[in-house]
Design a protein around this motif. Structure first.
Motif, PDB file in Angstrom:
ATOM      1  N   VAL A 113       0.837  -1.204   0.000  1.00 12.75           N
ATOM      2  CA  VAL A 113       0.000   0.000   0.000  1.00 12.75           C
ATOM      3  C   VAL A 113       0.871   1.252   0.000  1.00 12.75           C
ATOM      4  O   VAL A 113       0.643   2.191  -0.777  1.00 12.75           O
ATOM      5  CB  VAL A 113      -0.951   0.009   1.216  1.00 12.75           C
ATOM      6  N   SER A 114       1.874   1.271   0.868  1.00 11.35           N
ATOM      7  CA  SER A 114       2.732   2.456   0.945  1.00 11.35           C
ATOM      8  C   SER A 114       3.537   2.652  -0.329  1.00 11.35           C
ATOM      9  O   SER A 114       3.852   3.791  -0.710  1.00 11.35           O
ATOM     10  CB  SER A 114       3.664   2.353   2.147  1.00 11.35           C
ATOM     11  N   ALA A 115       3.864   1.559  -1.042  1.00  7.15           N
ATOM     12  CA  ALA A 115       4.635   1.660  -2.285  1.00  7.15           C
ATOM     13  C   ALA A 115       3.869   2.426  -3.351  1.00  7.15           C
ATOM     14  O   ALA A 115       4.471   3.144  -4.168  1.00  7.15           O
ATOM     15  CB  ALA A 115       4.987   0.268  -2.787  1.00  7.15           C
ATOM     16  N   VAL A 116       2.542   2.295  -3.356  1.00  9.50           N
ATOM     17  CA  VAL A 116       1.724   3.035  -4.323  1.00  9.50           C
ATOM     18  C   VAL A 116       1.914   4.531  -4.137  1.00  9.50           C
ATOM     19  O   VAL A 116       2.105   5.288  -5.106  1.00  9.50           O
ATOM     20  CB  VAL A 116       0.235   2.650  -4.177  1.00  9.50           C
ATOM     21  N   PHE A 117       1.861   4.975  -2.889  1.00 11.69           N
ATOM     22  CA  PHE A 117       2.050   6.396  -2.595  1.00 11.69           C
ATOM     23  C   PHE A 117       3.488   6.823  -2.874  1.00 11.69           C
ATOM     24  O   PHE A 117       3.728   7.941  -3.348  1.00 11.69           O
ATOM     25  CB  PHE A 117       1.685   6.678  -1.136  1.00 11.69           C
ATOM     26  N   ALA A 118       4.431   5.938  -2.583  1.00 11.69           N
ATOM     27  CA  ALA A 118       5.844   6.260  -2.834  1.00 11.69           C
ATOM     28  C   ALA A 118       6.106   6.460  -4.326  1.00 11.69           C
ATOM     29  O   ALA A 118       6.795   7.409  -4.728  1.00 11.69           O
ATOM     30  CB  ALA A 118       6.728   5.148  -2.288  1.00 11.69           C
ATOM     31  N   LEU A 119       5.566   5.579  -5.143  1.00  9.88           N
ATOM     32  CA  LEU A 119       5.764   5.690  -6.592  1.00  9.88           C
ATOM     33  C   LEU A 119       5.154   6.979  -7.127  1.00  9.88           C
ATOM     34  O   LEU A 119       5.715   7.621  -8.029  1.00  9.88           O
ATOM     35  CB  LEU A 119       5.156   4.484  -7.303  1.00  9.88           C
ATOM     36  N   PHE A 120       4.007   7.360  -6.573  1.00  9.73           N
ATOM     37  CA  PHE A 120       3.357   8.591  -7.024  1.00  9.73           C
ATOM     38  C   PHE A 120       4.147   9.829  -6.607  1.00  9.73           C
ATOM     39  O   PHE A 120       4.435  10.709  -7.428  1.00  9.73           O
ATOM     40  CB  PHE A 120       1.937   8.669  -6.465  1.00  9.73           C
ATOM     41  N   LEU A 121       4.521   9.908  -5.345  1.00 12.03           N
ATOM     42  CA  LEU A 121       5.193  11.104  -4.840  1.00 12.03           C
ATOM     43  C   LEU A 121       6.614  11.248  -5.356  1.00 12.03           C
ATOM     44  O   LEU A 121       7.057  12.352  -5.698  1.00 12.03           O
ATOM     45  CB  LEU A 121       5.201  11.090  -3.308  1.00 12.03           C
ATOM     46  N   PHE A 122       7.334  10.128  -5.408  1.00 12.11           N
ATOM     47  CA  PHE A 122       8.750  10.174  -5.758  1.00 12.11           C
ATOM     48  C   PHE A 122       9.011   9.816  -7.226  1.00 12.11           C
ATOM     49  O   PHE A 122      10.119   9.440  -7.579  1.00 12.11           O
ATOM     50  CB  PHE A 122       9.540   9.222  -4.857  1.00 12.11           C
ATOM     51  N   ARG A 123       7.991   9.917  -8.060  1.00 11.45           N
ATOM     52  CA  ARG A 123       8.142   9.473  -9.450  1.00 11.45           C
ATOM     53  C   ARG A 123       9.289  10.192 -10.168  1.00 11.45           C
ATOM     54  O   ARG A 123      10.060   9.572 -10.909  1.00 11.45           O
ATOM     55  CB  ARG A 123       6.828   9.653 -10.213  1.00 11.45           C
ATOM     56  N   LYS A 124       9.422  11.502  -9.938  1.00 14.26           N
ATOM     57  CA  LYS A 124      10.497  12.261 -10.587  1.00 14.26           C
ATOM     58  C   LYS A 124      11.854  11.846 -10.033  1.00 14.26           C
ATOM     59  O   LYS A 124      12.830  11.720 -10.778  1.00 14.26           O
ATOM     60  CB  LYS A 124      10.278  13.760 -10.380  1.00 14.26           C
ATOM     61  N   LYS A 125      11.902  11.629  -8.720  1.00 14.43           N
ATOM     62  CA  LYS A 125      13.155  11.228  -8.075  1.00 14.43           C
ATOM     63  C   LYS A 125      13.565   9.829  -8.548  1.00 14.43           C
ATOM     64  O   LYS A 125      14.755   9.548  -8.744  1.00 14.43           O
ATOM     65  CB  LYS A 125      12.962  11.222  -6.559  1.00 14.43           C
ATOM     66  N   ILE A 126      12.585   8.962  -8.745  1.00 13.73           N
ATOM     67  CA  ILE A 126      12.864   7.598  -9.186  1.00 13.73           C
ATOM     68  C   ILE A 126      13.502   7.595 -10.559  1.00 13.73           C
ATOM     69  O   ILE A 126      14.483   6.884 -10.817  1.00 13.73           O
ATOM     70  CB  ILE A 126      11.564   6.762  -9.176  1.00 13.73           C
ATOM     71  N   PHE A 127      12.957   8.419 -11.468  1.00 12.49           N
ATOM     72  CA  PHE A 127      13.514   8.489 -12.824  1.00 12.49           C
ATOM     73  C   PHE A 127      14.884   9.189 -12.828  1.00 12.49           C
ATOM     74  O   PHE A 127      15.782   8.798 -13.569  1.00 12.49           O
ATOM     75  CB  PHE A 127      12.549   9.226 -13.756  1.00 12.49           C
ATOM     76  N   LYS A 128      15.017  10.201 -11.978  1.00 12.67           N
ATOM     77  CA  LYS A 128      16.284  10.931 -11.941  1.00 12.67           C
ATOM     78  C   LYS A 128      17.405  10.035 -11.430  1.00 12.67           C
ATOM     79  O   LYS A 128      18.529  10.064 -11.947  1.00 12.67           O
ATOM     80  CB  LYS A 128      16.143  12.170 -11.043  1.00 12.67           C
ATOM     81  N   HIS A 129      17.126   9.252 -10.410  1.00  7.19           N
ATOM     82  CA  HIS A 129      18.121   8.338  -9.846  1.00  7.19           C
ATOM     83  C   HIS A 129      17.780   6.909 -10.280  1.00  7.19           C
ATOM     84  O   HIS A 129      17.628   6.011  -9.460  1.00  7.19           O
ATOM     85  CB  HIS A 129      18.130   8.454  -8.312  1.00  7.19           C
ATOM     86  N   TRP A 130      17.668   6.710 -11.577  1.00  9.25           N
ATOM     87  CA  TRP A 130      17.208   5.429 -12.098  1.00  9.25           C
ATOM     88  C   TRP A 130      18.166   4.286 -11.775  1.00  9.25           C
ATOM     89  O   TRP A 130      17.742   3.130 -11.642  1.00  9.25           O
ATOM     90  CB  TRP A 130      16.976   5.518 -13.606  1.00  9.25           C
ATOM     91  N   LYS A 131      19.450   4.599 -11.631  1.00  8.46           N
ATOM     92  CA  LYS A 131      20.411   3.543 -11.301  1.00  8.46           C
ATOM     93  C   LYS A 131      20.131   2.989  -9.896  1.00  8.46           C
ATOM     94  O   LYS A 131      20.151   1.771  -9.683  1.00  8.46           O
ATOM     95  CB  LYS A 131      21.838   4.074 -11.393  1.00  8.46           C
ATOM     96  N   ILE A 132      19.906   3.911  -8.958  1.00 11.79           N
ATOM     97  CA  ILE A 132      19.579   3.480  -7.596  1.00 11.79           C
ATOM     98  C   ILE A 132      18.253   2.719  -7.587  1.00 11.79           C
ATOM     99  O   ILE A 132      18.115   1.673  -6.943  1.00 11.79           O
ATOM    100  CB  ILE A 132      19.517   4.688  -6.636  1.00 11.79           C
ATOM    101  N   SER A 133      17.280   3.255  -8.322  1.00  6.64           N
ATOM    102  CA  SER A 133      15.958   2.616  -8.384  1.00  6.64           C
ATOM    103  C   SER A 133      16.060   1.209  -8.947  1.00  6.64           C
ATOM    104  O   SER A 133      15.475   0.253  -8.400  1.00  6.64           O
ATOM    105  CB  SER A 133      15.014   3.457  -9.252  1.00  6.64           C
ATOM    106  N   ALA A 134      16.818   1.063 -10.052  1.00  5.53           N
ATOM    107  CA  ALA A 134      16.975  -0.255 -10.671  1.00  5.53           C
ATOM    108  C   ALA A 134      17.707  -1.208  -9.732  1.00  5.53           C
ATOM    109  O   ALA A 134      17.373  -2.402  -9.655  1.00  5.53           O
ATOM    110  CB  ALA A 134      17.735  -0.120 -11.982  1.00  5.53           C
ATOM    111  N   SER A 135      18.686  -0.681  -9.006  1.00  9.31           N
ATOM    112  CA  SER A 135      19.443  -1.516  -8.068  1.00  9.31           C
ATOM    113  C   SER A 135      18.540  -2.017  -6.941  1.00  9.31           C
ATOM    114  O   SER A 135      18.625  -3.181  -6.526  1.00  9.31           O
ATOM    115  CB  SER A 135      20.613  -0.726  -7.481  1.00  9.31           C
ATOM    116  N   LEU A 136      17.654  -1.134  -6.437  1.00 12.33           N
ATOM    117  CA  LEU A 136      16.742  -1.521  -5.366  1.00 12.33           C
ATOM    118  C   LEU A 136      15.790  -2.622  -5.839  1.00 12.33           C
ATOM    119  O   LEU A 136      15.539  -3.600  -5.115  1.00 12.33           O
ATOM    120  CB  LEU A 136      15.937  -0.310  -4.888  1.00 12.33           C
TER     121      LEU A 136
END
Length: 613
Positions: free
Chosen positions: A279-302
């Motif tokens: 449930v919390s991941a849904v909100f995280a993806l929405f709020l941090f969507r720009k941060k996720i794309f900007k730090h895509w290497k970290i996101s992909a690693s996670l």
């Protein structure tokens, strides 16, 4: 000519608390609650002789508590010390009293309901200090209220937030390492060194064991479900700490912390924890969507680490994790339960008389008749059954009763019946046959009113269907004030033997000590109305946070951590639908709520948003 001197009105001097750096000493009580108290595992010998708790517990007169007693005492003591610090610092104008009535009023109202429920509690001693194994009495619940208030007013700048970042990081690393040892069968608490750490020297640790084996994690939280709530709170924070790391050393430590929290979250096998993070991941993806794309290497690693840990642990556990996840398919789970109900033998009645009693199932009826010192066993037509007696252990020769094993008790005048793997203990009293219930009470079967939409679904969610279904009708009696803090086991009908016997892995005298739902837990213990101010706080915080963080780009570390606090709280509240509040995890939630509220106010002030937060 008269000259009138008018004193110019002076504006109150506003103190900028953001620039004040209080000594870390003043933060220590809160930091210890955040980083050390959840790790406390230490034996406390408890004498329950003659207490109400003994009667509504297992009947033990002596008990060793490892996970809750000392945590509760430290939470109370450290909260009191921090409150004294605050009063002194406030009078010295070194700390503010933030004007946040929208949070303080509902917090205060909840505290009032806690006190009122204690006054009218079924058992006052339990209401004050808590029930066995939980210890969330009035003083602990009020400590949660005070902790939130104190955290809001102590956190005033980025340095203050970083103090809690360090405390939480320490907690996550230690908890994660303990979890690894437990998952792979090298539980530190089962080792000789571990036993010396958690058992006082005046107590023997021979035969010490905990009910969880390898391929799962109970950590220092006592139960895998509570580890799930812990991981739900900490996993988003660990990612936020990684994103805000400024040095190589911080990034390495934060990366290790993230891996440990992913391992803990998946390895604890808590479906409530899985649901909370989902449930919390849904909100995280929405709020941090720009941060996720900007730090895509970290996101992909996670994502890669999560997948690798999931596949690895599932393989090691023989597919247990995938099997647990499949049960989250509610539609399929309901179908499975209905099919199991049709195939399973159900207990229907237990009838007690002066010198007779009977057990009625959907397959057969077994009658018992006491005549002096003789016991006769009869079928549904009152025809005597042939028996085999070996050292007071009786089996019935009729194949229809092959699932019964009967033991004649020598310690007391009674009979123990094991029917279909379920134990029922009967006591032959002067005034008739009784059942030995929880705590050794002599009682009779008493059915509970039940929430009909859950009828037939009693076993869903590891018997949560029964716990919820039996608790909900009780709430009408506890609208304005509750049964008392931690009085749930006393208020709950422990004598609904038929219902218990039809649950999975339950015996007739099993104790239902909590509803596995923190909202029902609160409603029964401190009153239905007491839930309203709590929900008001949670809803206000979440909606104001969503409104705030939807307008920013998460550039500053404090913004990322503030957003992570909101996500953690959403996850915890979601997991709370299936888990209870416990002293191992609840203080962390209230501290995070306080940090989240304080950070929100600071961010709002910095970007000059005029909307009410």
């Amino acid at each position: 000519m008269k000259v009138k001197n008018e004193k110019a009105k002076q504006e109150p001097i506003k103190i900028n608390y953001e620039n004040k750096r209080l000594s870390t000493i003043y933060f220590m009580p809160l930091l210890l609650i955040a980083g050390l108290v959840p790790l406390i595992v230490y034996a406390k010998y408890l004498n329950l002789t003659g207490t109400t708790q003994s009667l509504y517990w297992t009947g033990q007169q002596e008990y060793l508590d490892f996970f809750s007693y000392w945590k509760s005492r430290w939470v109370m003591s450290l909260t009191l010390i921090e409150l004294i610090f605050y009063i002194i610092l406030y009078k010295q104008k070194k700390l503010p009293f933030k004007n946040l009535k929208q949070y303080y009023i509902p917090l205060g109202l909840y505290g009032v309901f806690v006190i009122i429920s204690t006054i009218f509690a079924k058992d006052t001693q339990t209401a004050l200090w808590g029930f066995v194994d939980m210890y969330q009495g009035m003083f602990v619940l009020l400590s949660y209220v005070v902790i939130t208030f104190l955290t809001i007013n102590f956190v005033n700048n980025e340095r203050d937030v970083n103090l809690f970042v360090k405390a939480f990081t320490f907690l996550m690393i230690v908890e994660g390492l303990i979890g690894i040892t437990q998952y792979f069968g090298f539980d530190i608490f089962q080792s000789e060194m571990g036993k010396r750490l958690i058992v006082p020297s005046d107590l023997r640790s021979d035969g010490l064991s905990f009910p969880f084996g390898p391929k799962t994690i109970y950590g220092t939280m006592f139960n895998t479900n509570f580890v799930g709530s812990f991981a739900t709170l900490m996993l988003p924070l660990s990612v936020a700490f990684l994103l805000t790391s400024k040095t190589k050393k911080q990034r390495i430590i934060s990366a290790i912390t993230v891996v440990l929290m992913i391992f803990t979250w998946i390895g604890c096998n808590s479906r409530a924890g899985y649901m909370g993070v989902a449930v919390s991941a849904v909100f995280a993806l929405f709020l941090f969507r720009k941060k996720i794309f900007k730090h895509w290497k970290i996101s992909a690693s996670l994502v890669a680490v999560l997948i690798a840990v999931f596949i690895g642990l599932n393989a090691i556990s023989g597919g247990t994790i995938v099997a647990r996840l499949k049960t989250l398919n509610i539609t399929q789970e309901i179908e499975n339960i209905k099919a199991a109900n049709e195939a399973r033998v159900k207990f229907e009645e237990i009838n007690l008389g002066k010198d007779t009693f009977s057990i009625v199932t959907s397959n057969e009826t077994l009658n018992f008749k006491i005549d002096g010192d003789k016991i006769y066993f009869l079928d549904e037509n009152n025809k005597e059954l042939v028996i085999t007696n070996k050292r007071n252990q009786i089996t019935l020769n009729d194949a229809k009763y092959s699932n019964y094993v009967i033991t004649i008790q020598e310690k007391y005048p009674g009979i123990s019946v094991n029917a279909y793997g379920k134990a029922i203990n009967f006591y032959i009293a002067q005034d008739g046959i009784k059942i030995i219930g929880s705590g050794g009470r002599l009682t009779e079967p008493k059915s509970s009113p039940f929430f009909e939409p859950l009828r037939g679904l009693e076993t869903i969610g590891s018997n949560r269907g029964y716990e919820w279904g039996a608790t909900i009708p009780m709430l009408k009696d506890y609208v304005f004030y509750g049964a008392g803090p931690d009085n749930f086991p006393i208020a709950f009908n422990q004598d609904d033997f038929i219902a218990k016997l039809n649950l999975v892995n339950f015996d007739a005298n099993i104790v239902i000590d909590k509803p596995h739902n923190m909202y029902l837990q609160t409603a029964l213990n401190t009153g239905v109305i007491s839930v309203i101010p709590l929900l008001a706080i949670f809803i206000l915080y979440i909606f104001s946070s969503l409104k705030l963080y939807n307008k920013i780009n998460f550039v500053k570390p404090e913004e990322i951590i503030g957003g992570a606090c909101m996500i953690s709280i959403i996850g915890y509240l979601s997991a709370g639908m299936f888990n209870d509040n416990v002293t191992s995890v609840a203080p962390l939630f209230w501290i995070l709520l306080g940090i989240g509220i304080s950070v929100n106010i600071r961010i709002k002030n910095h970007i000059n948003i005029t909307d009410t937060i």
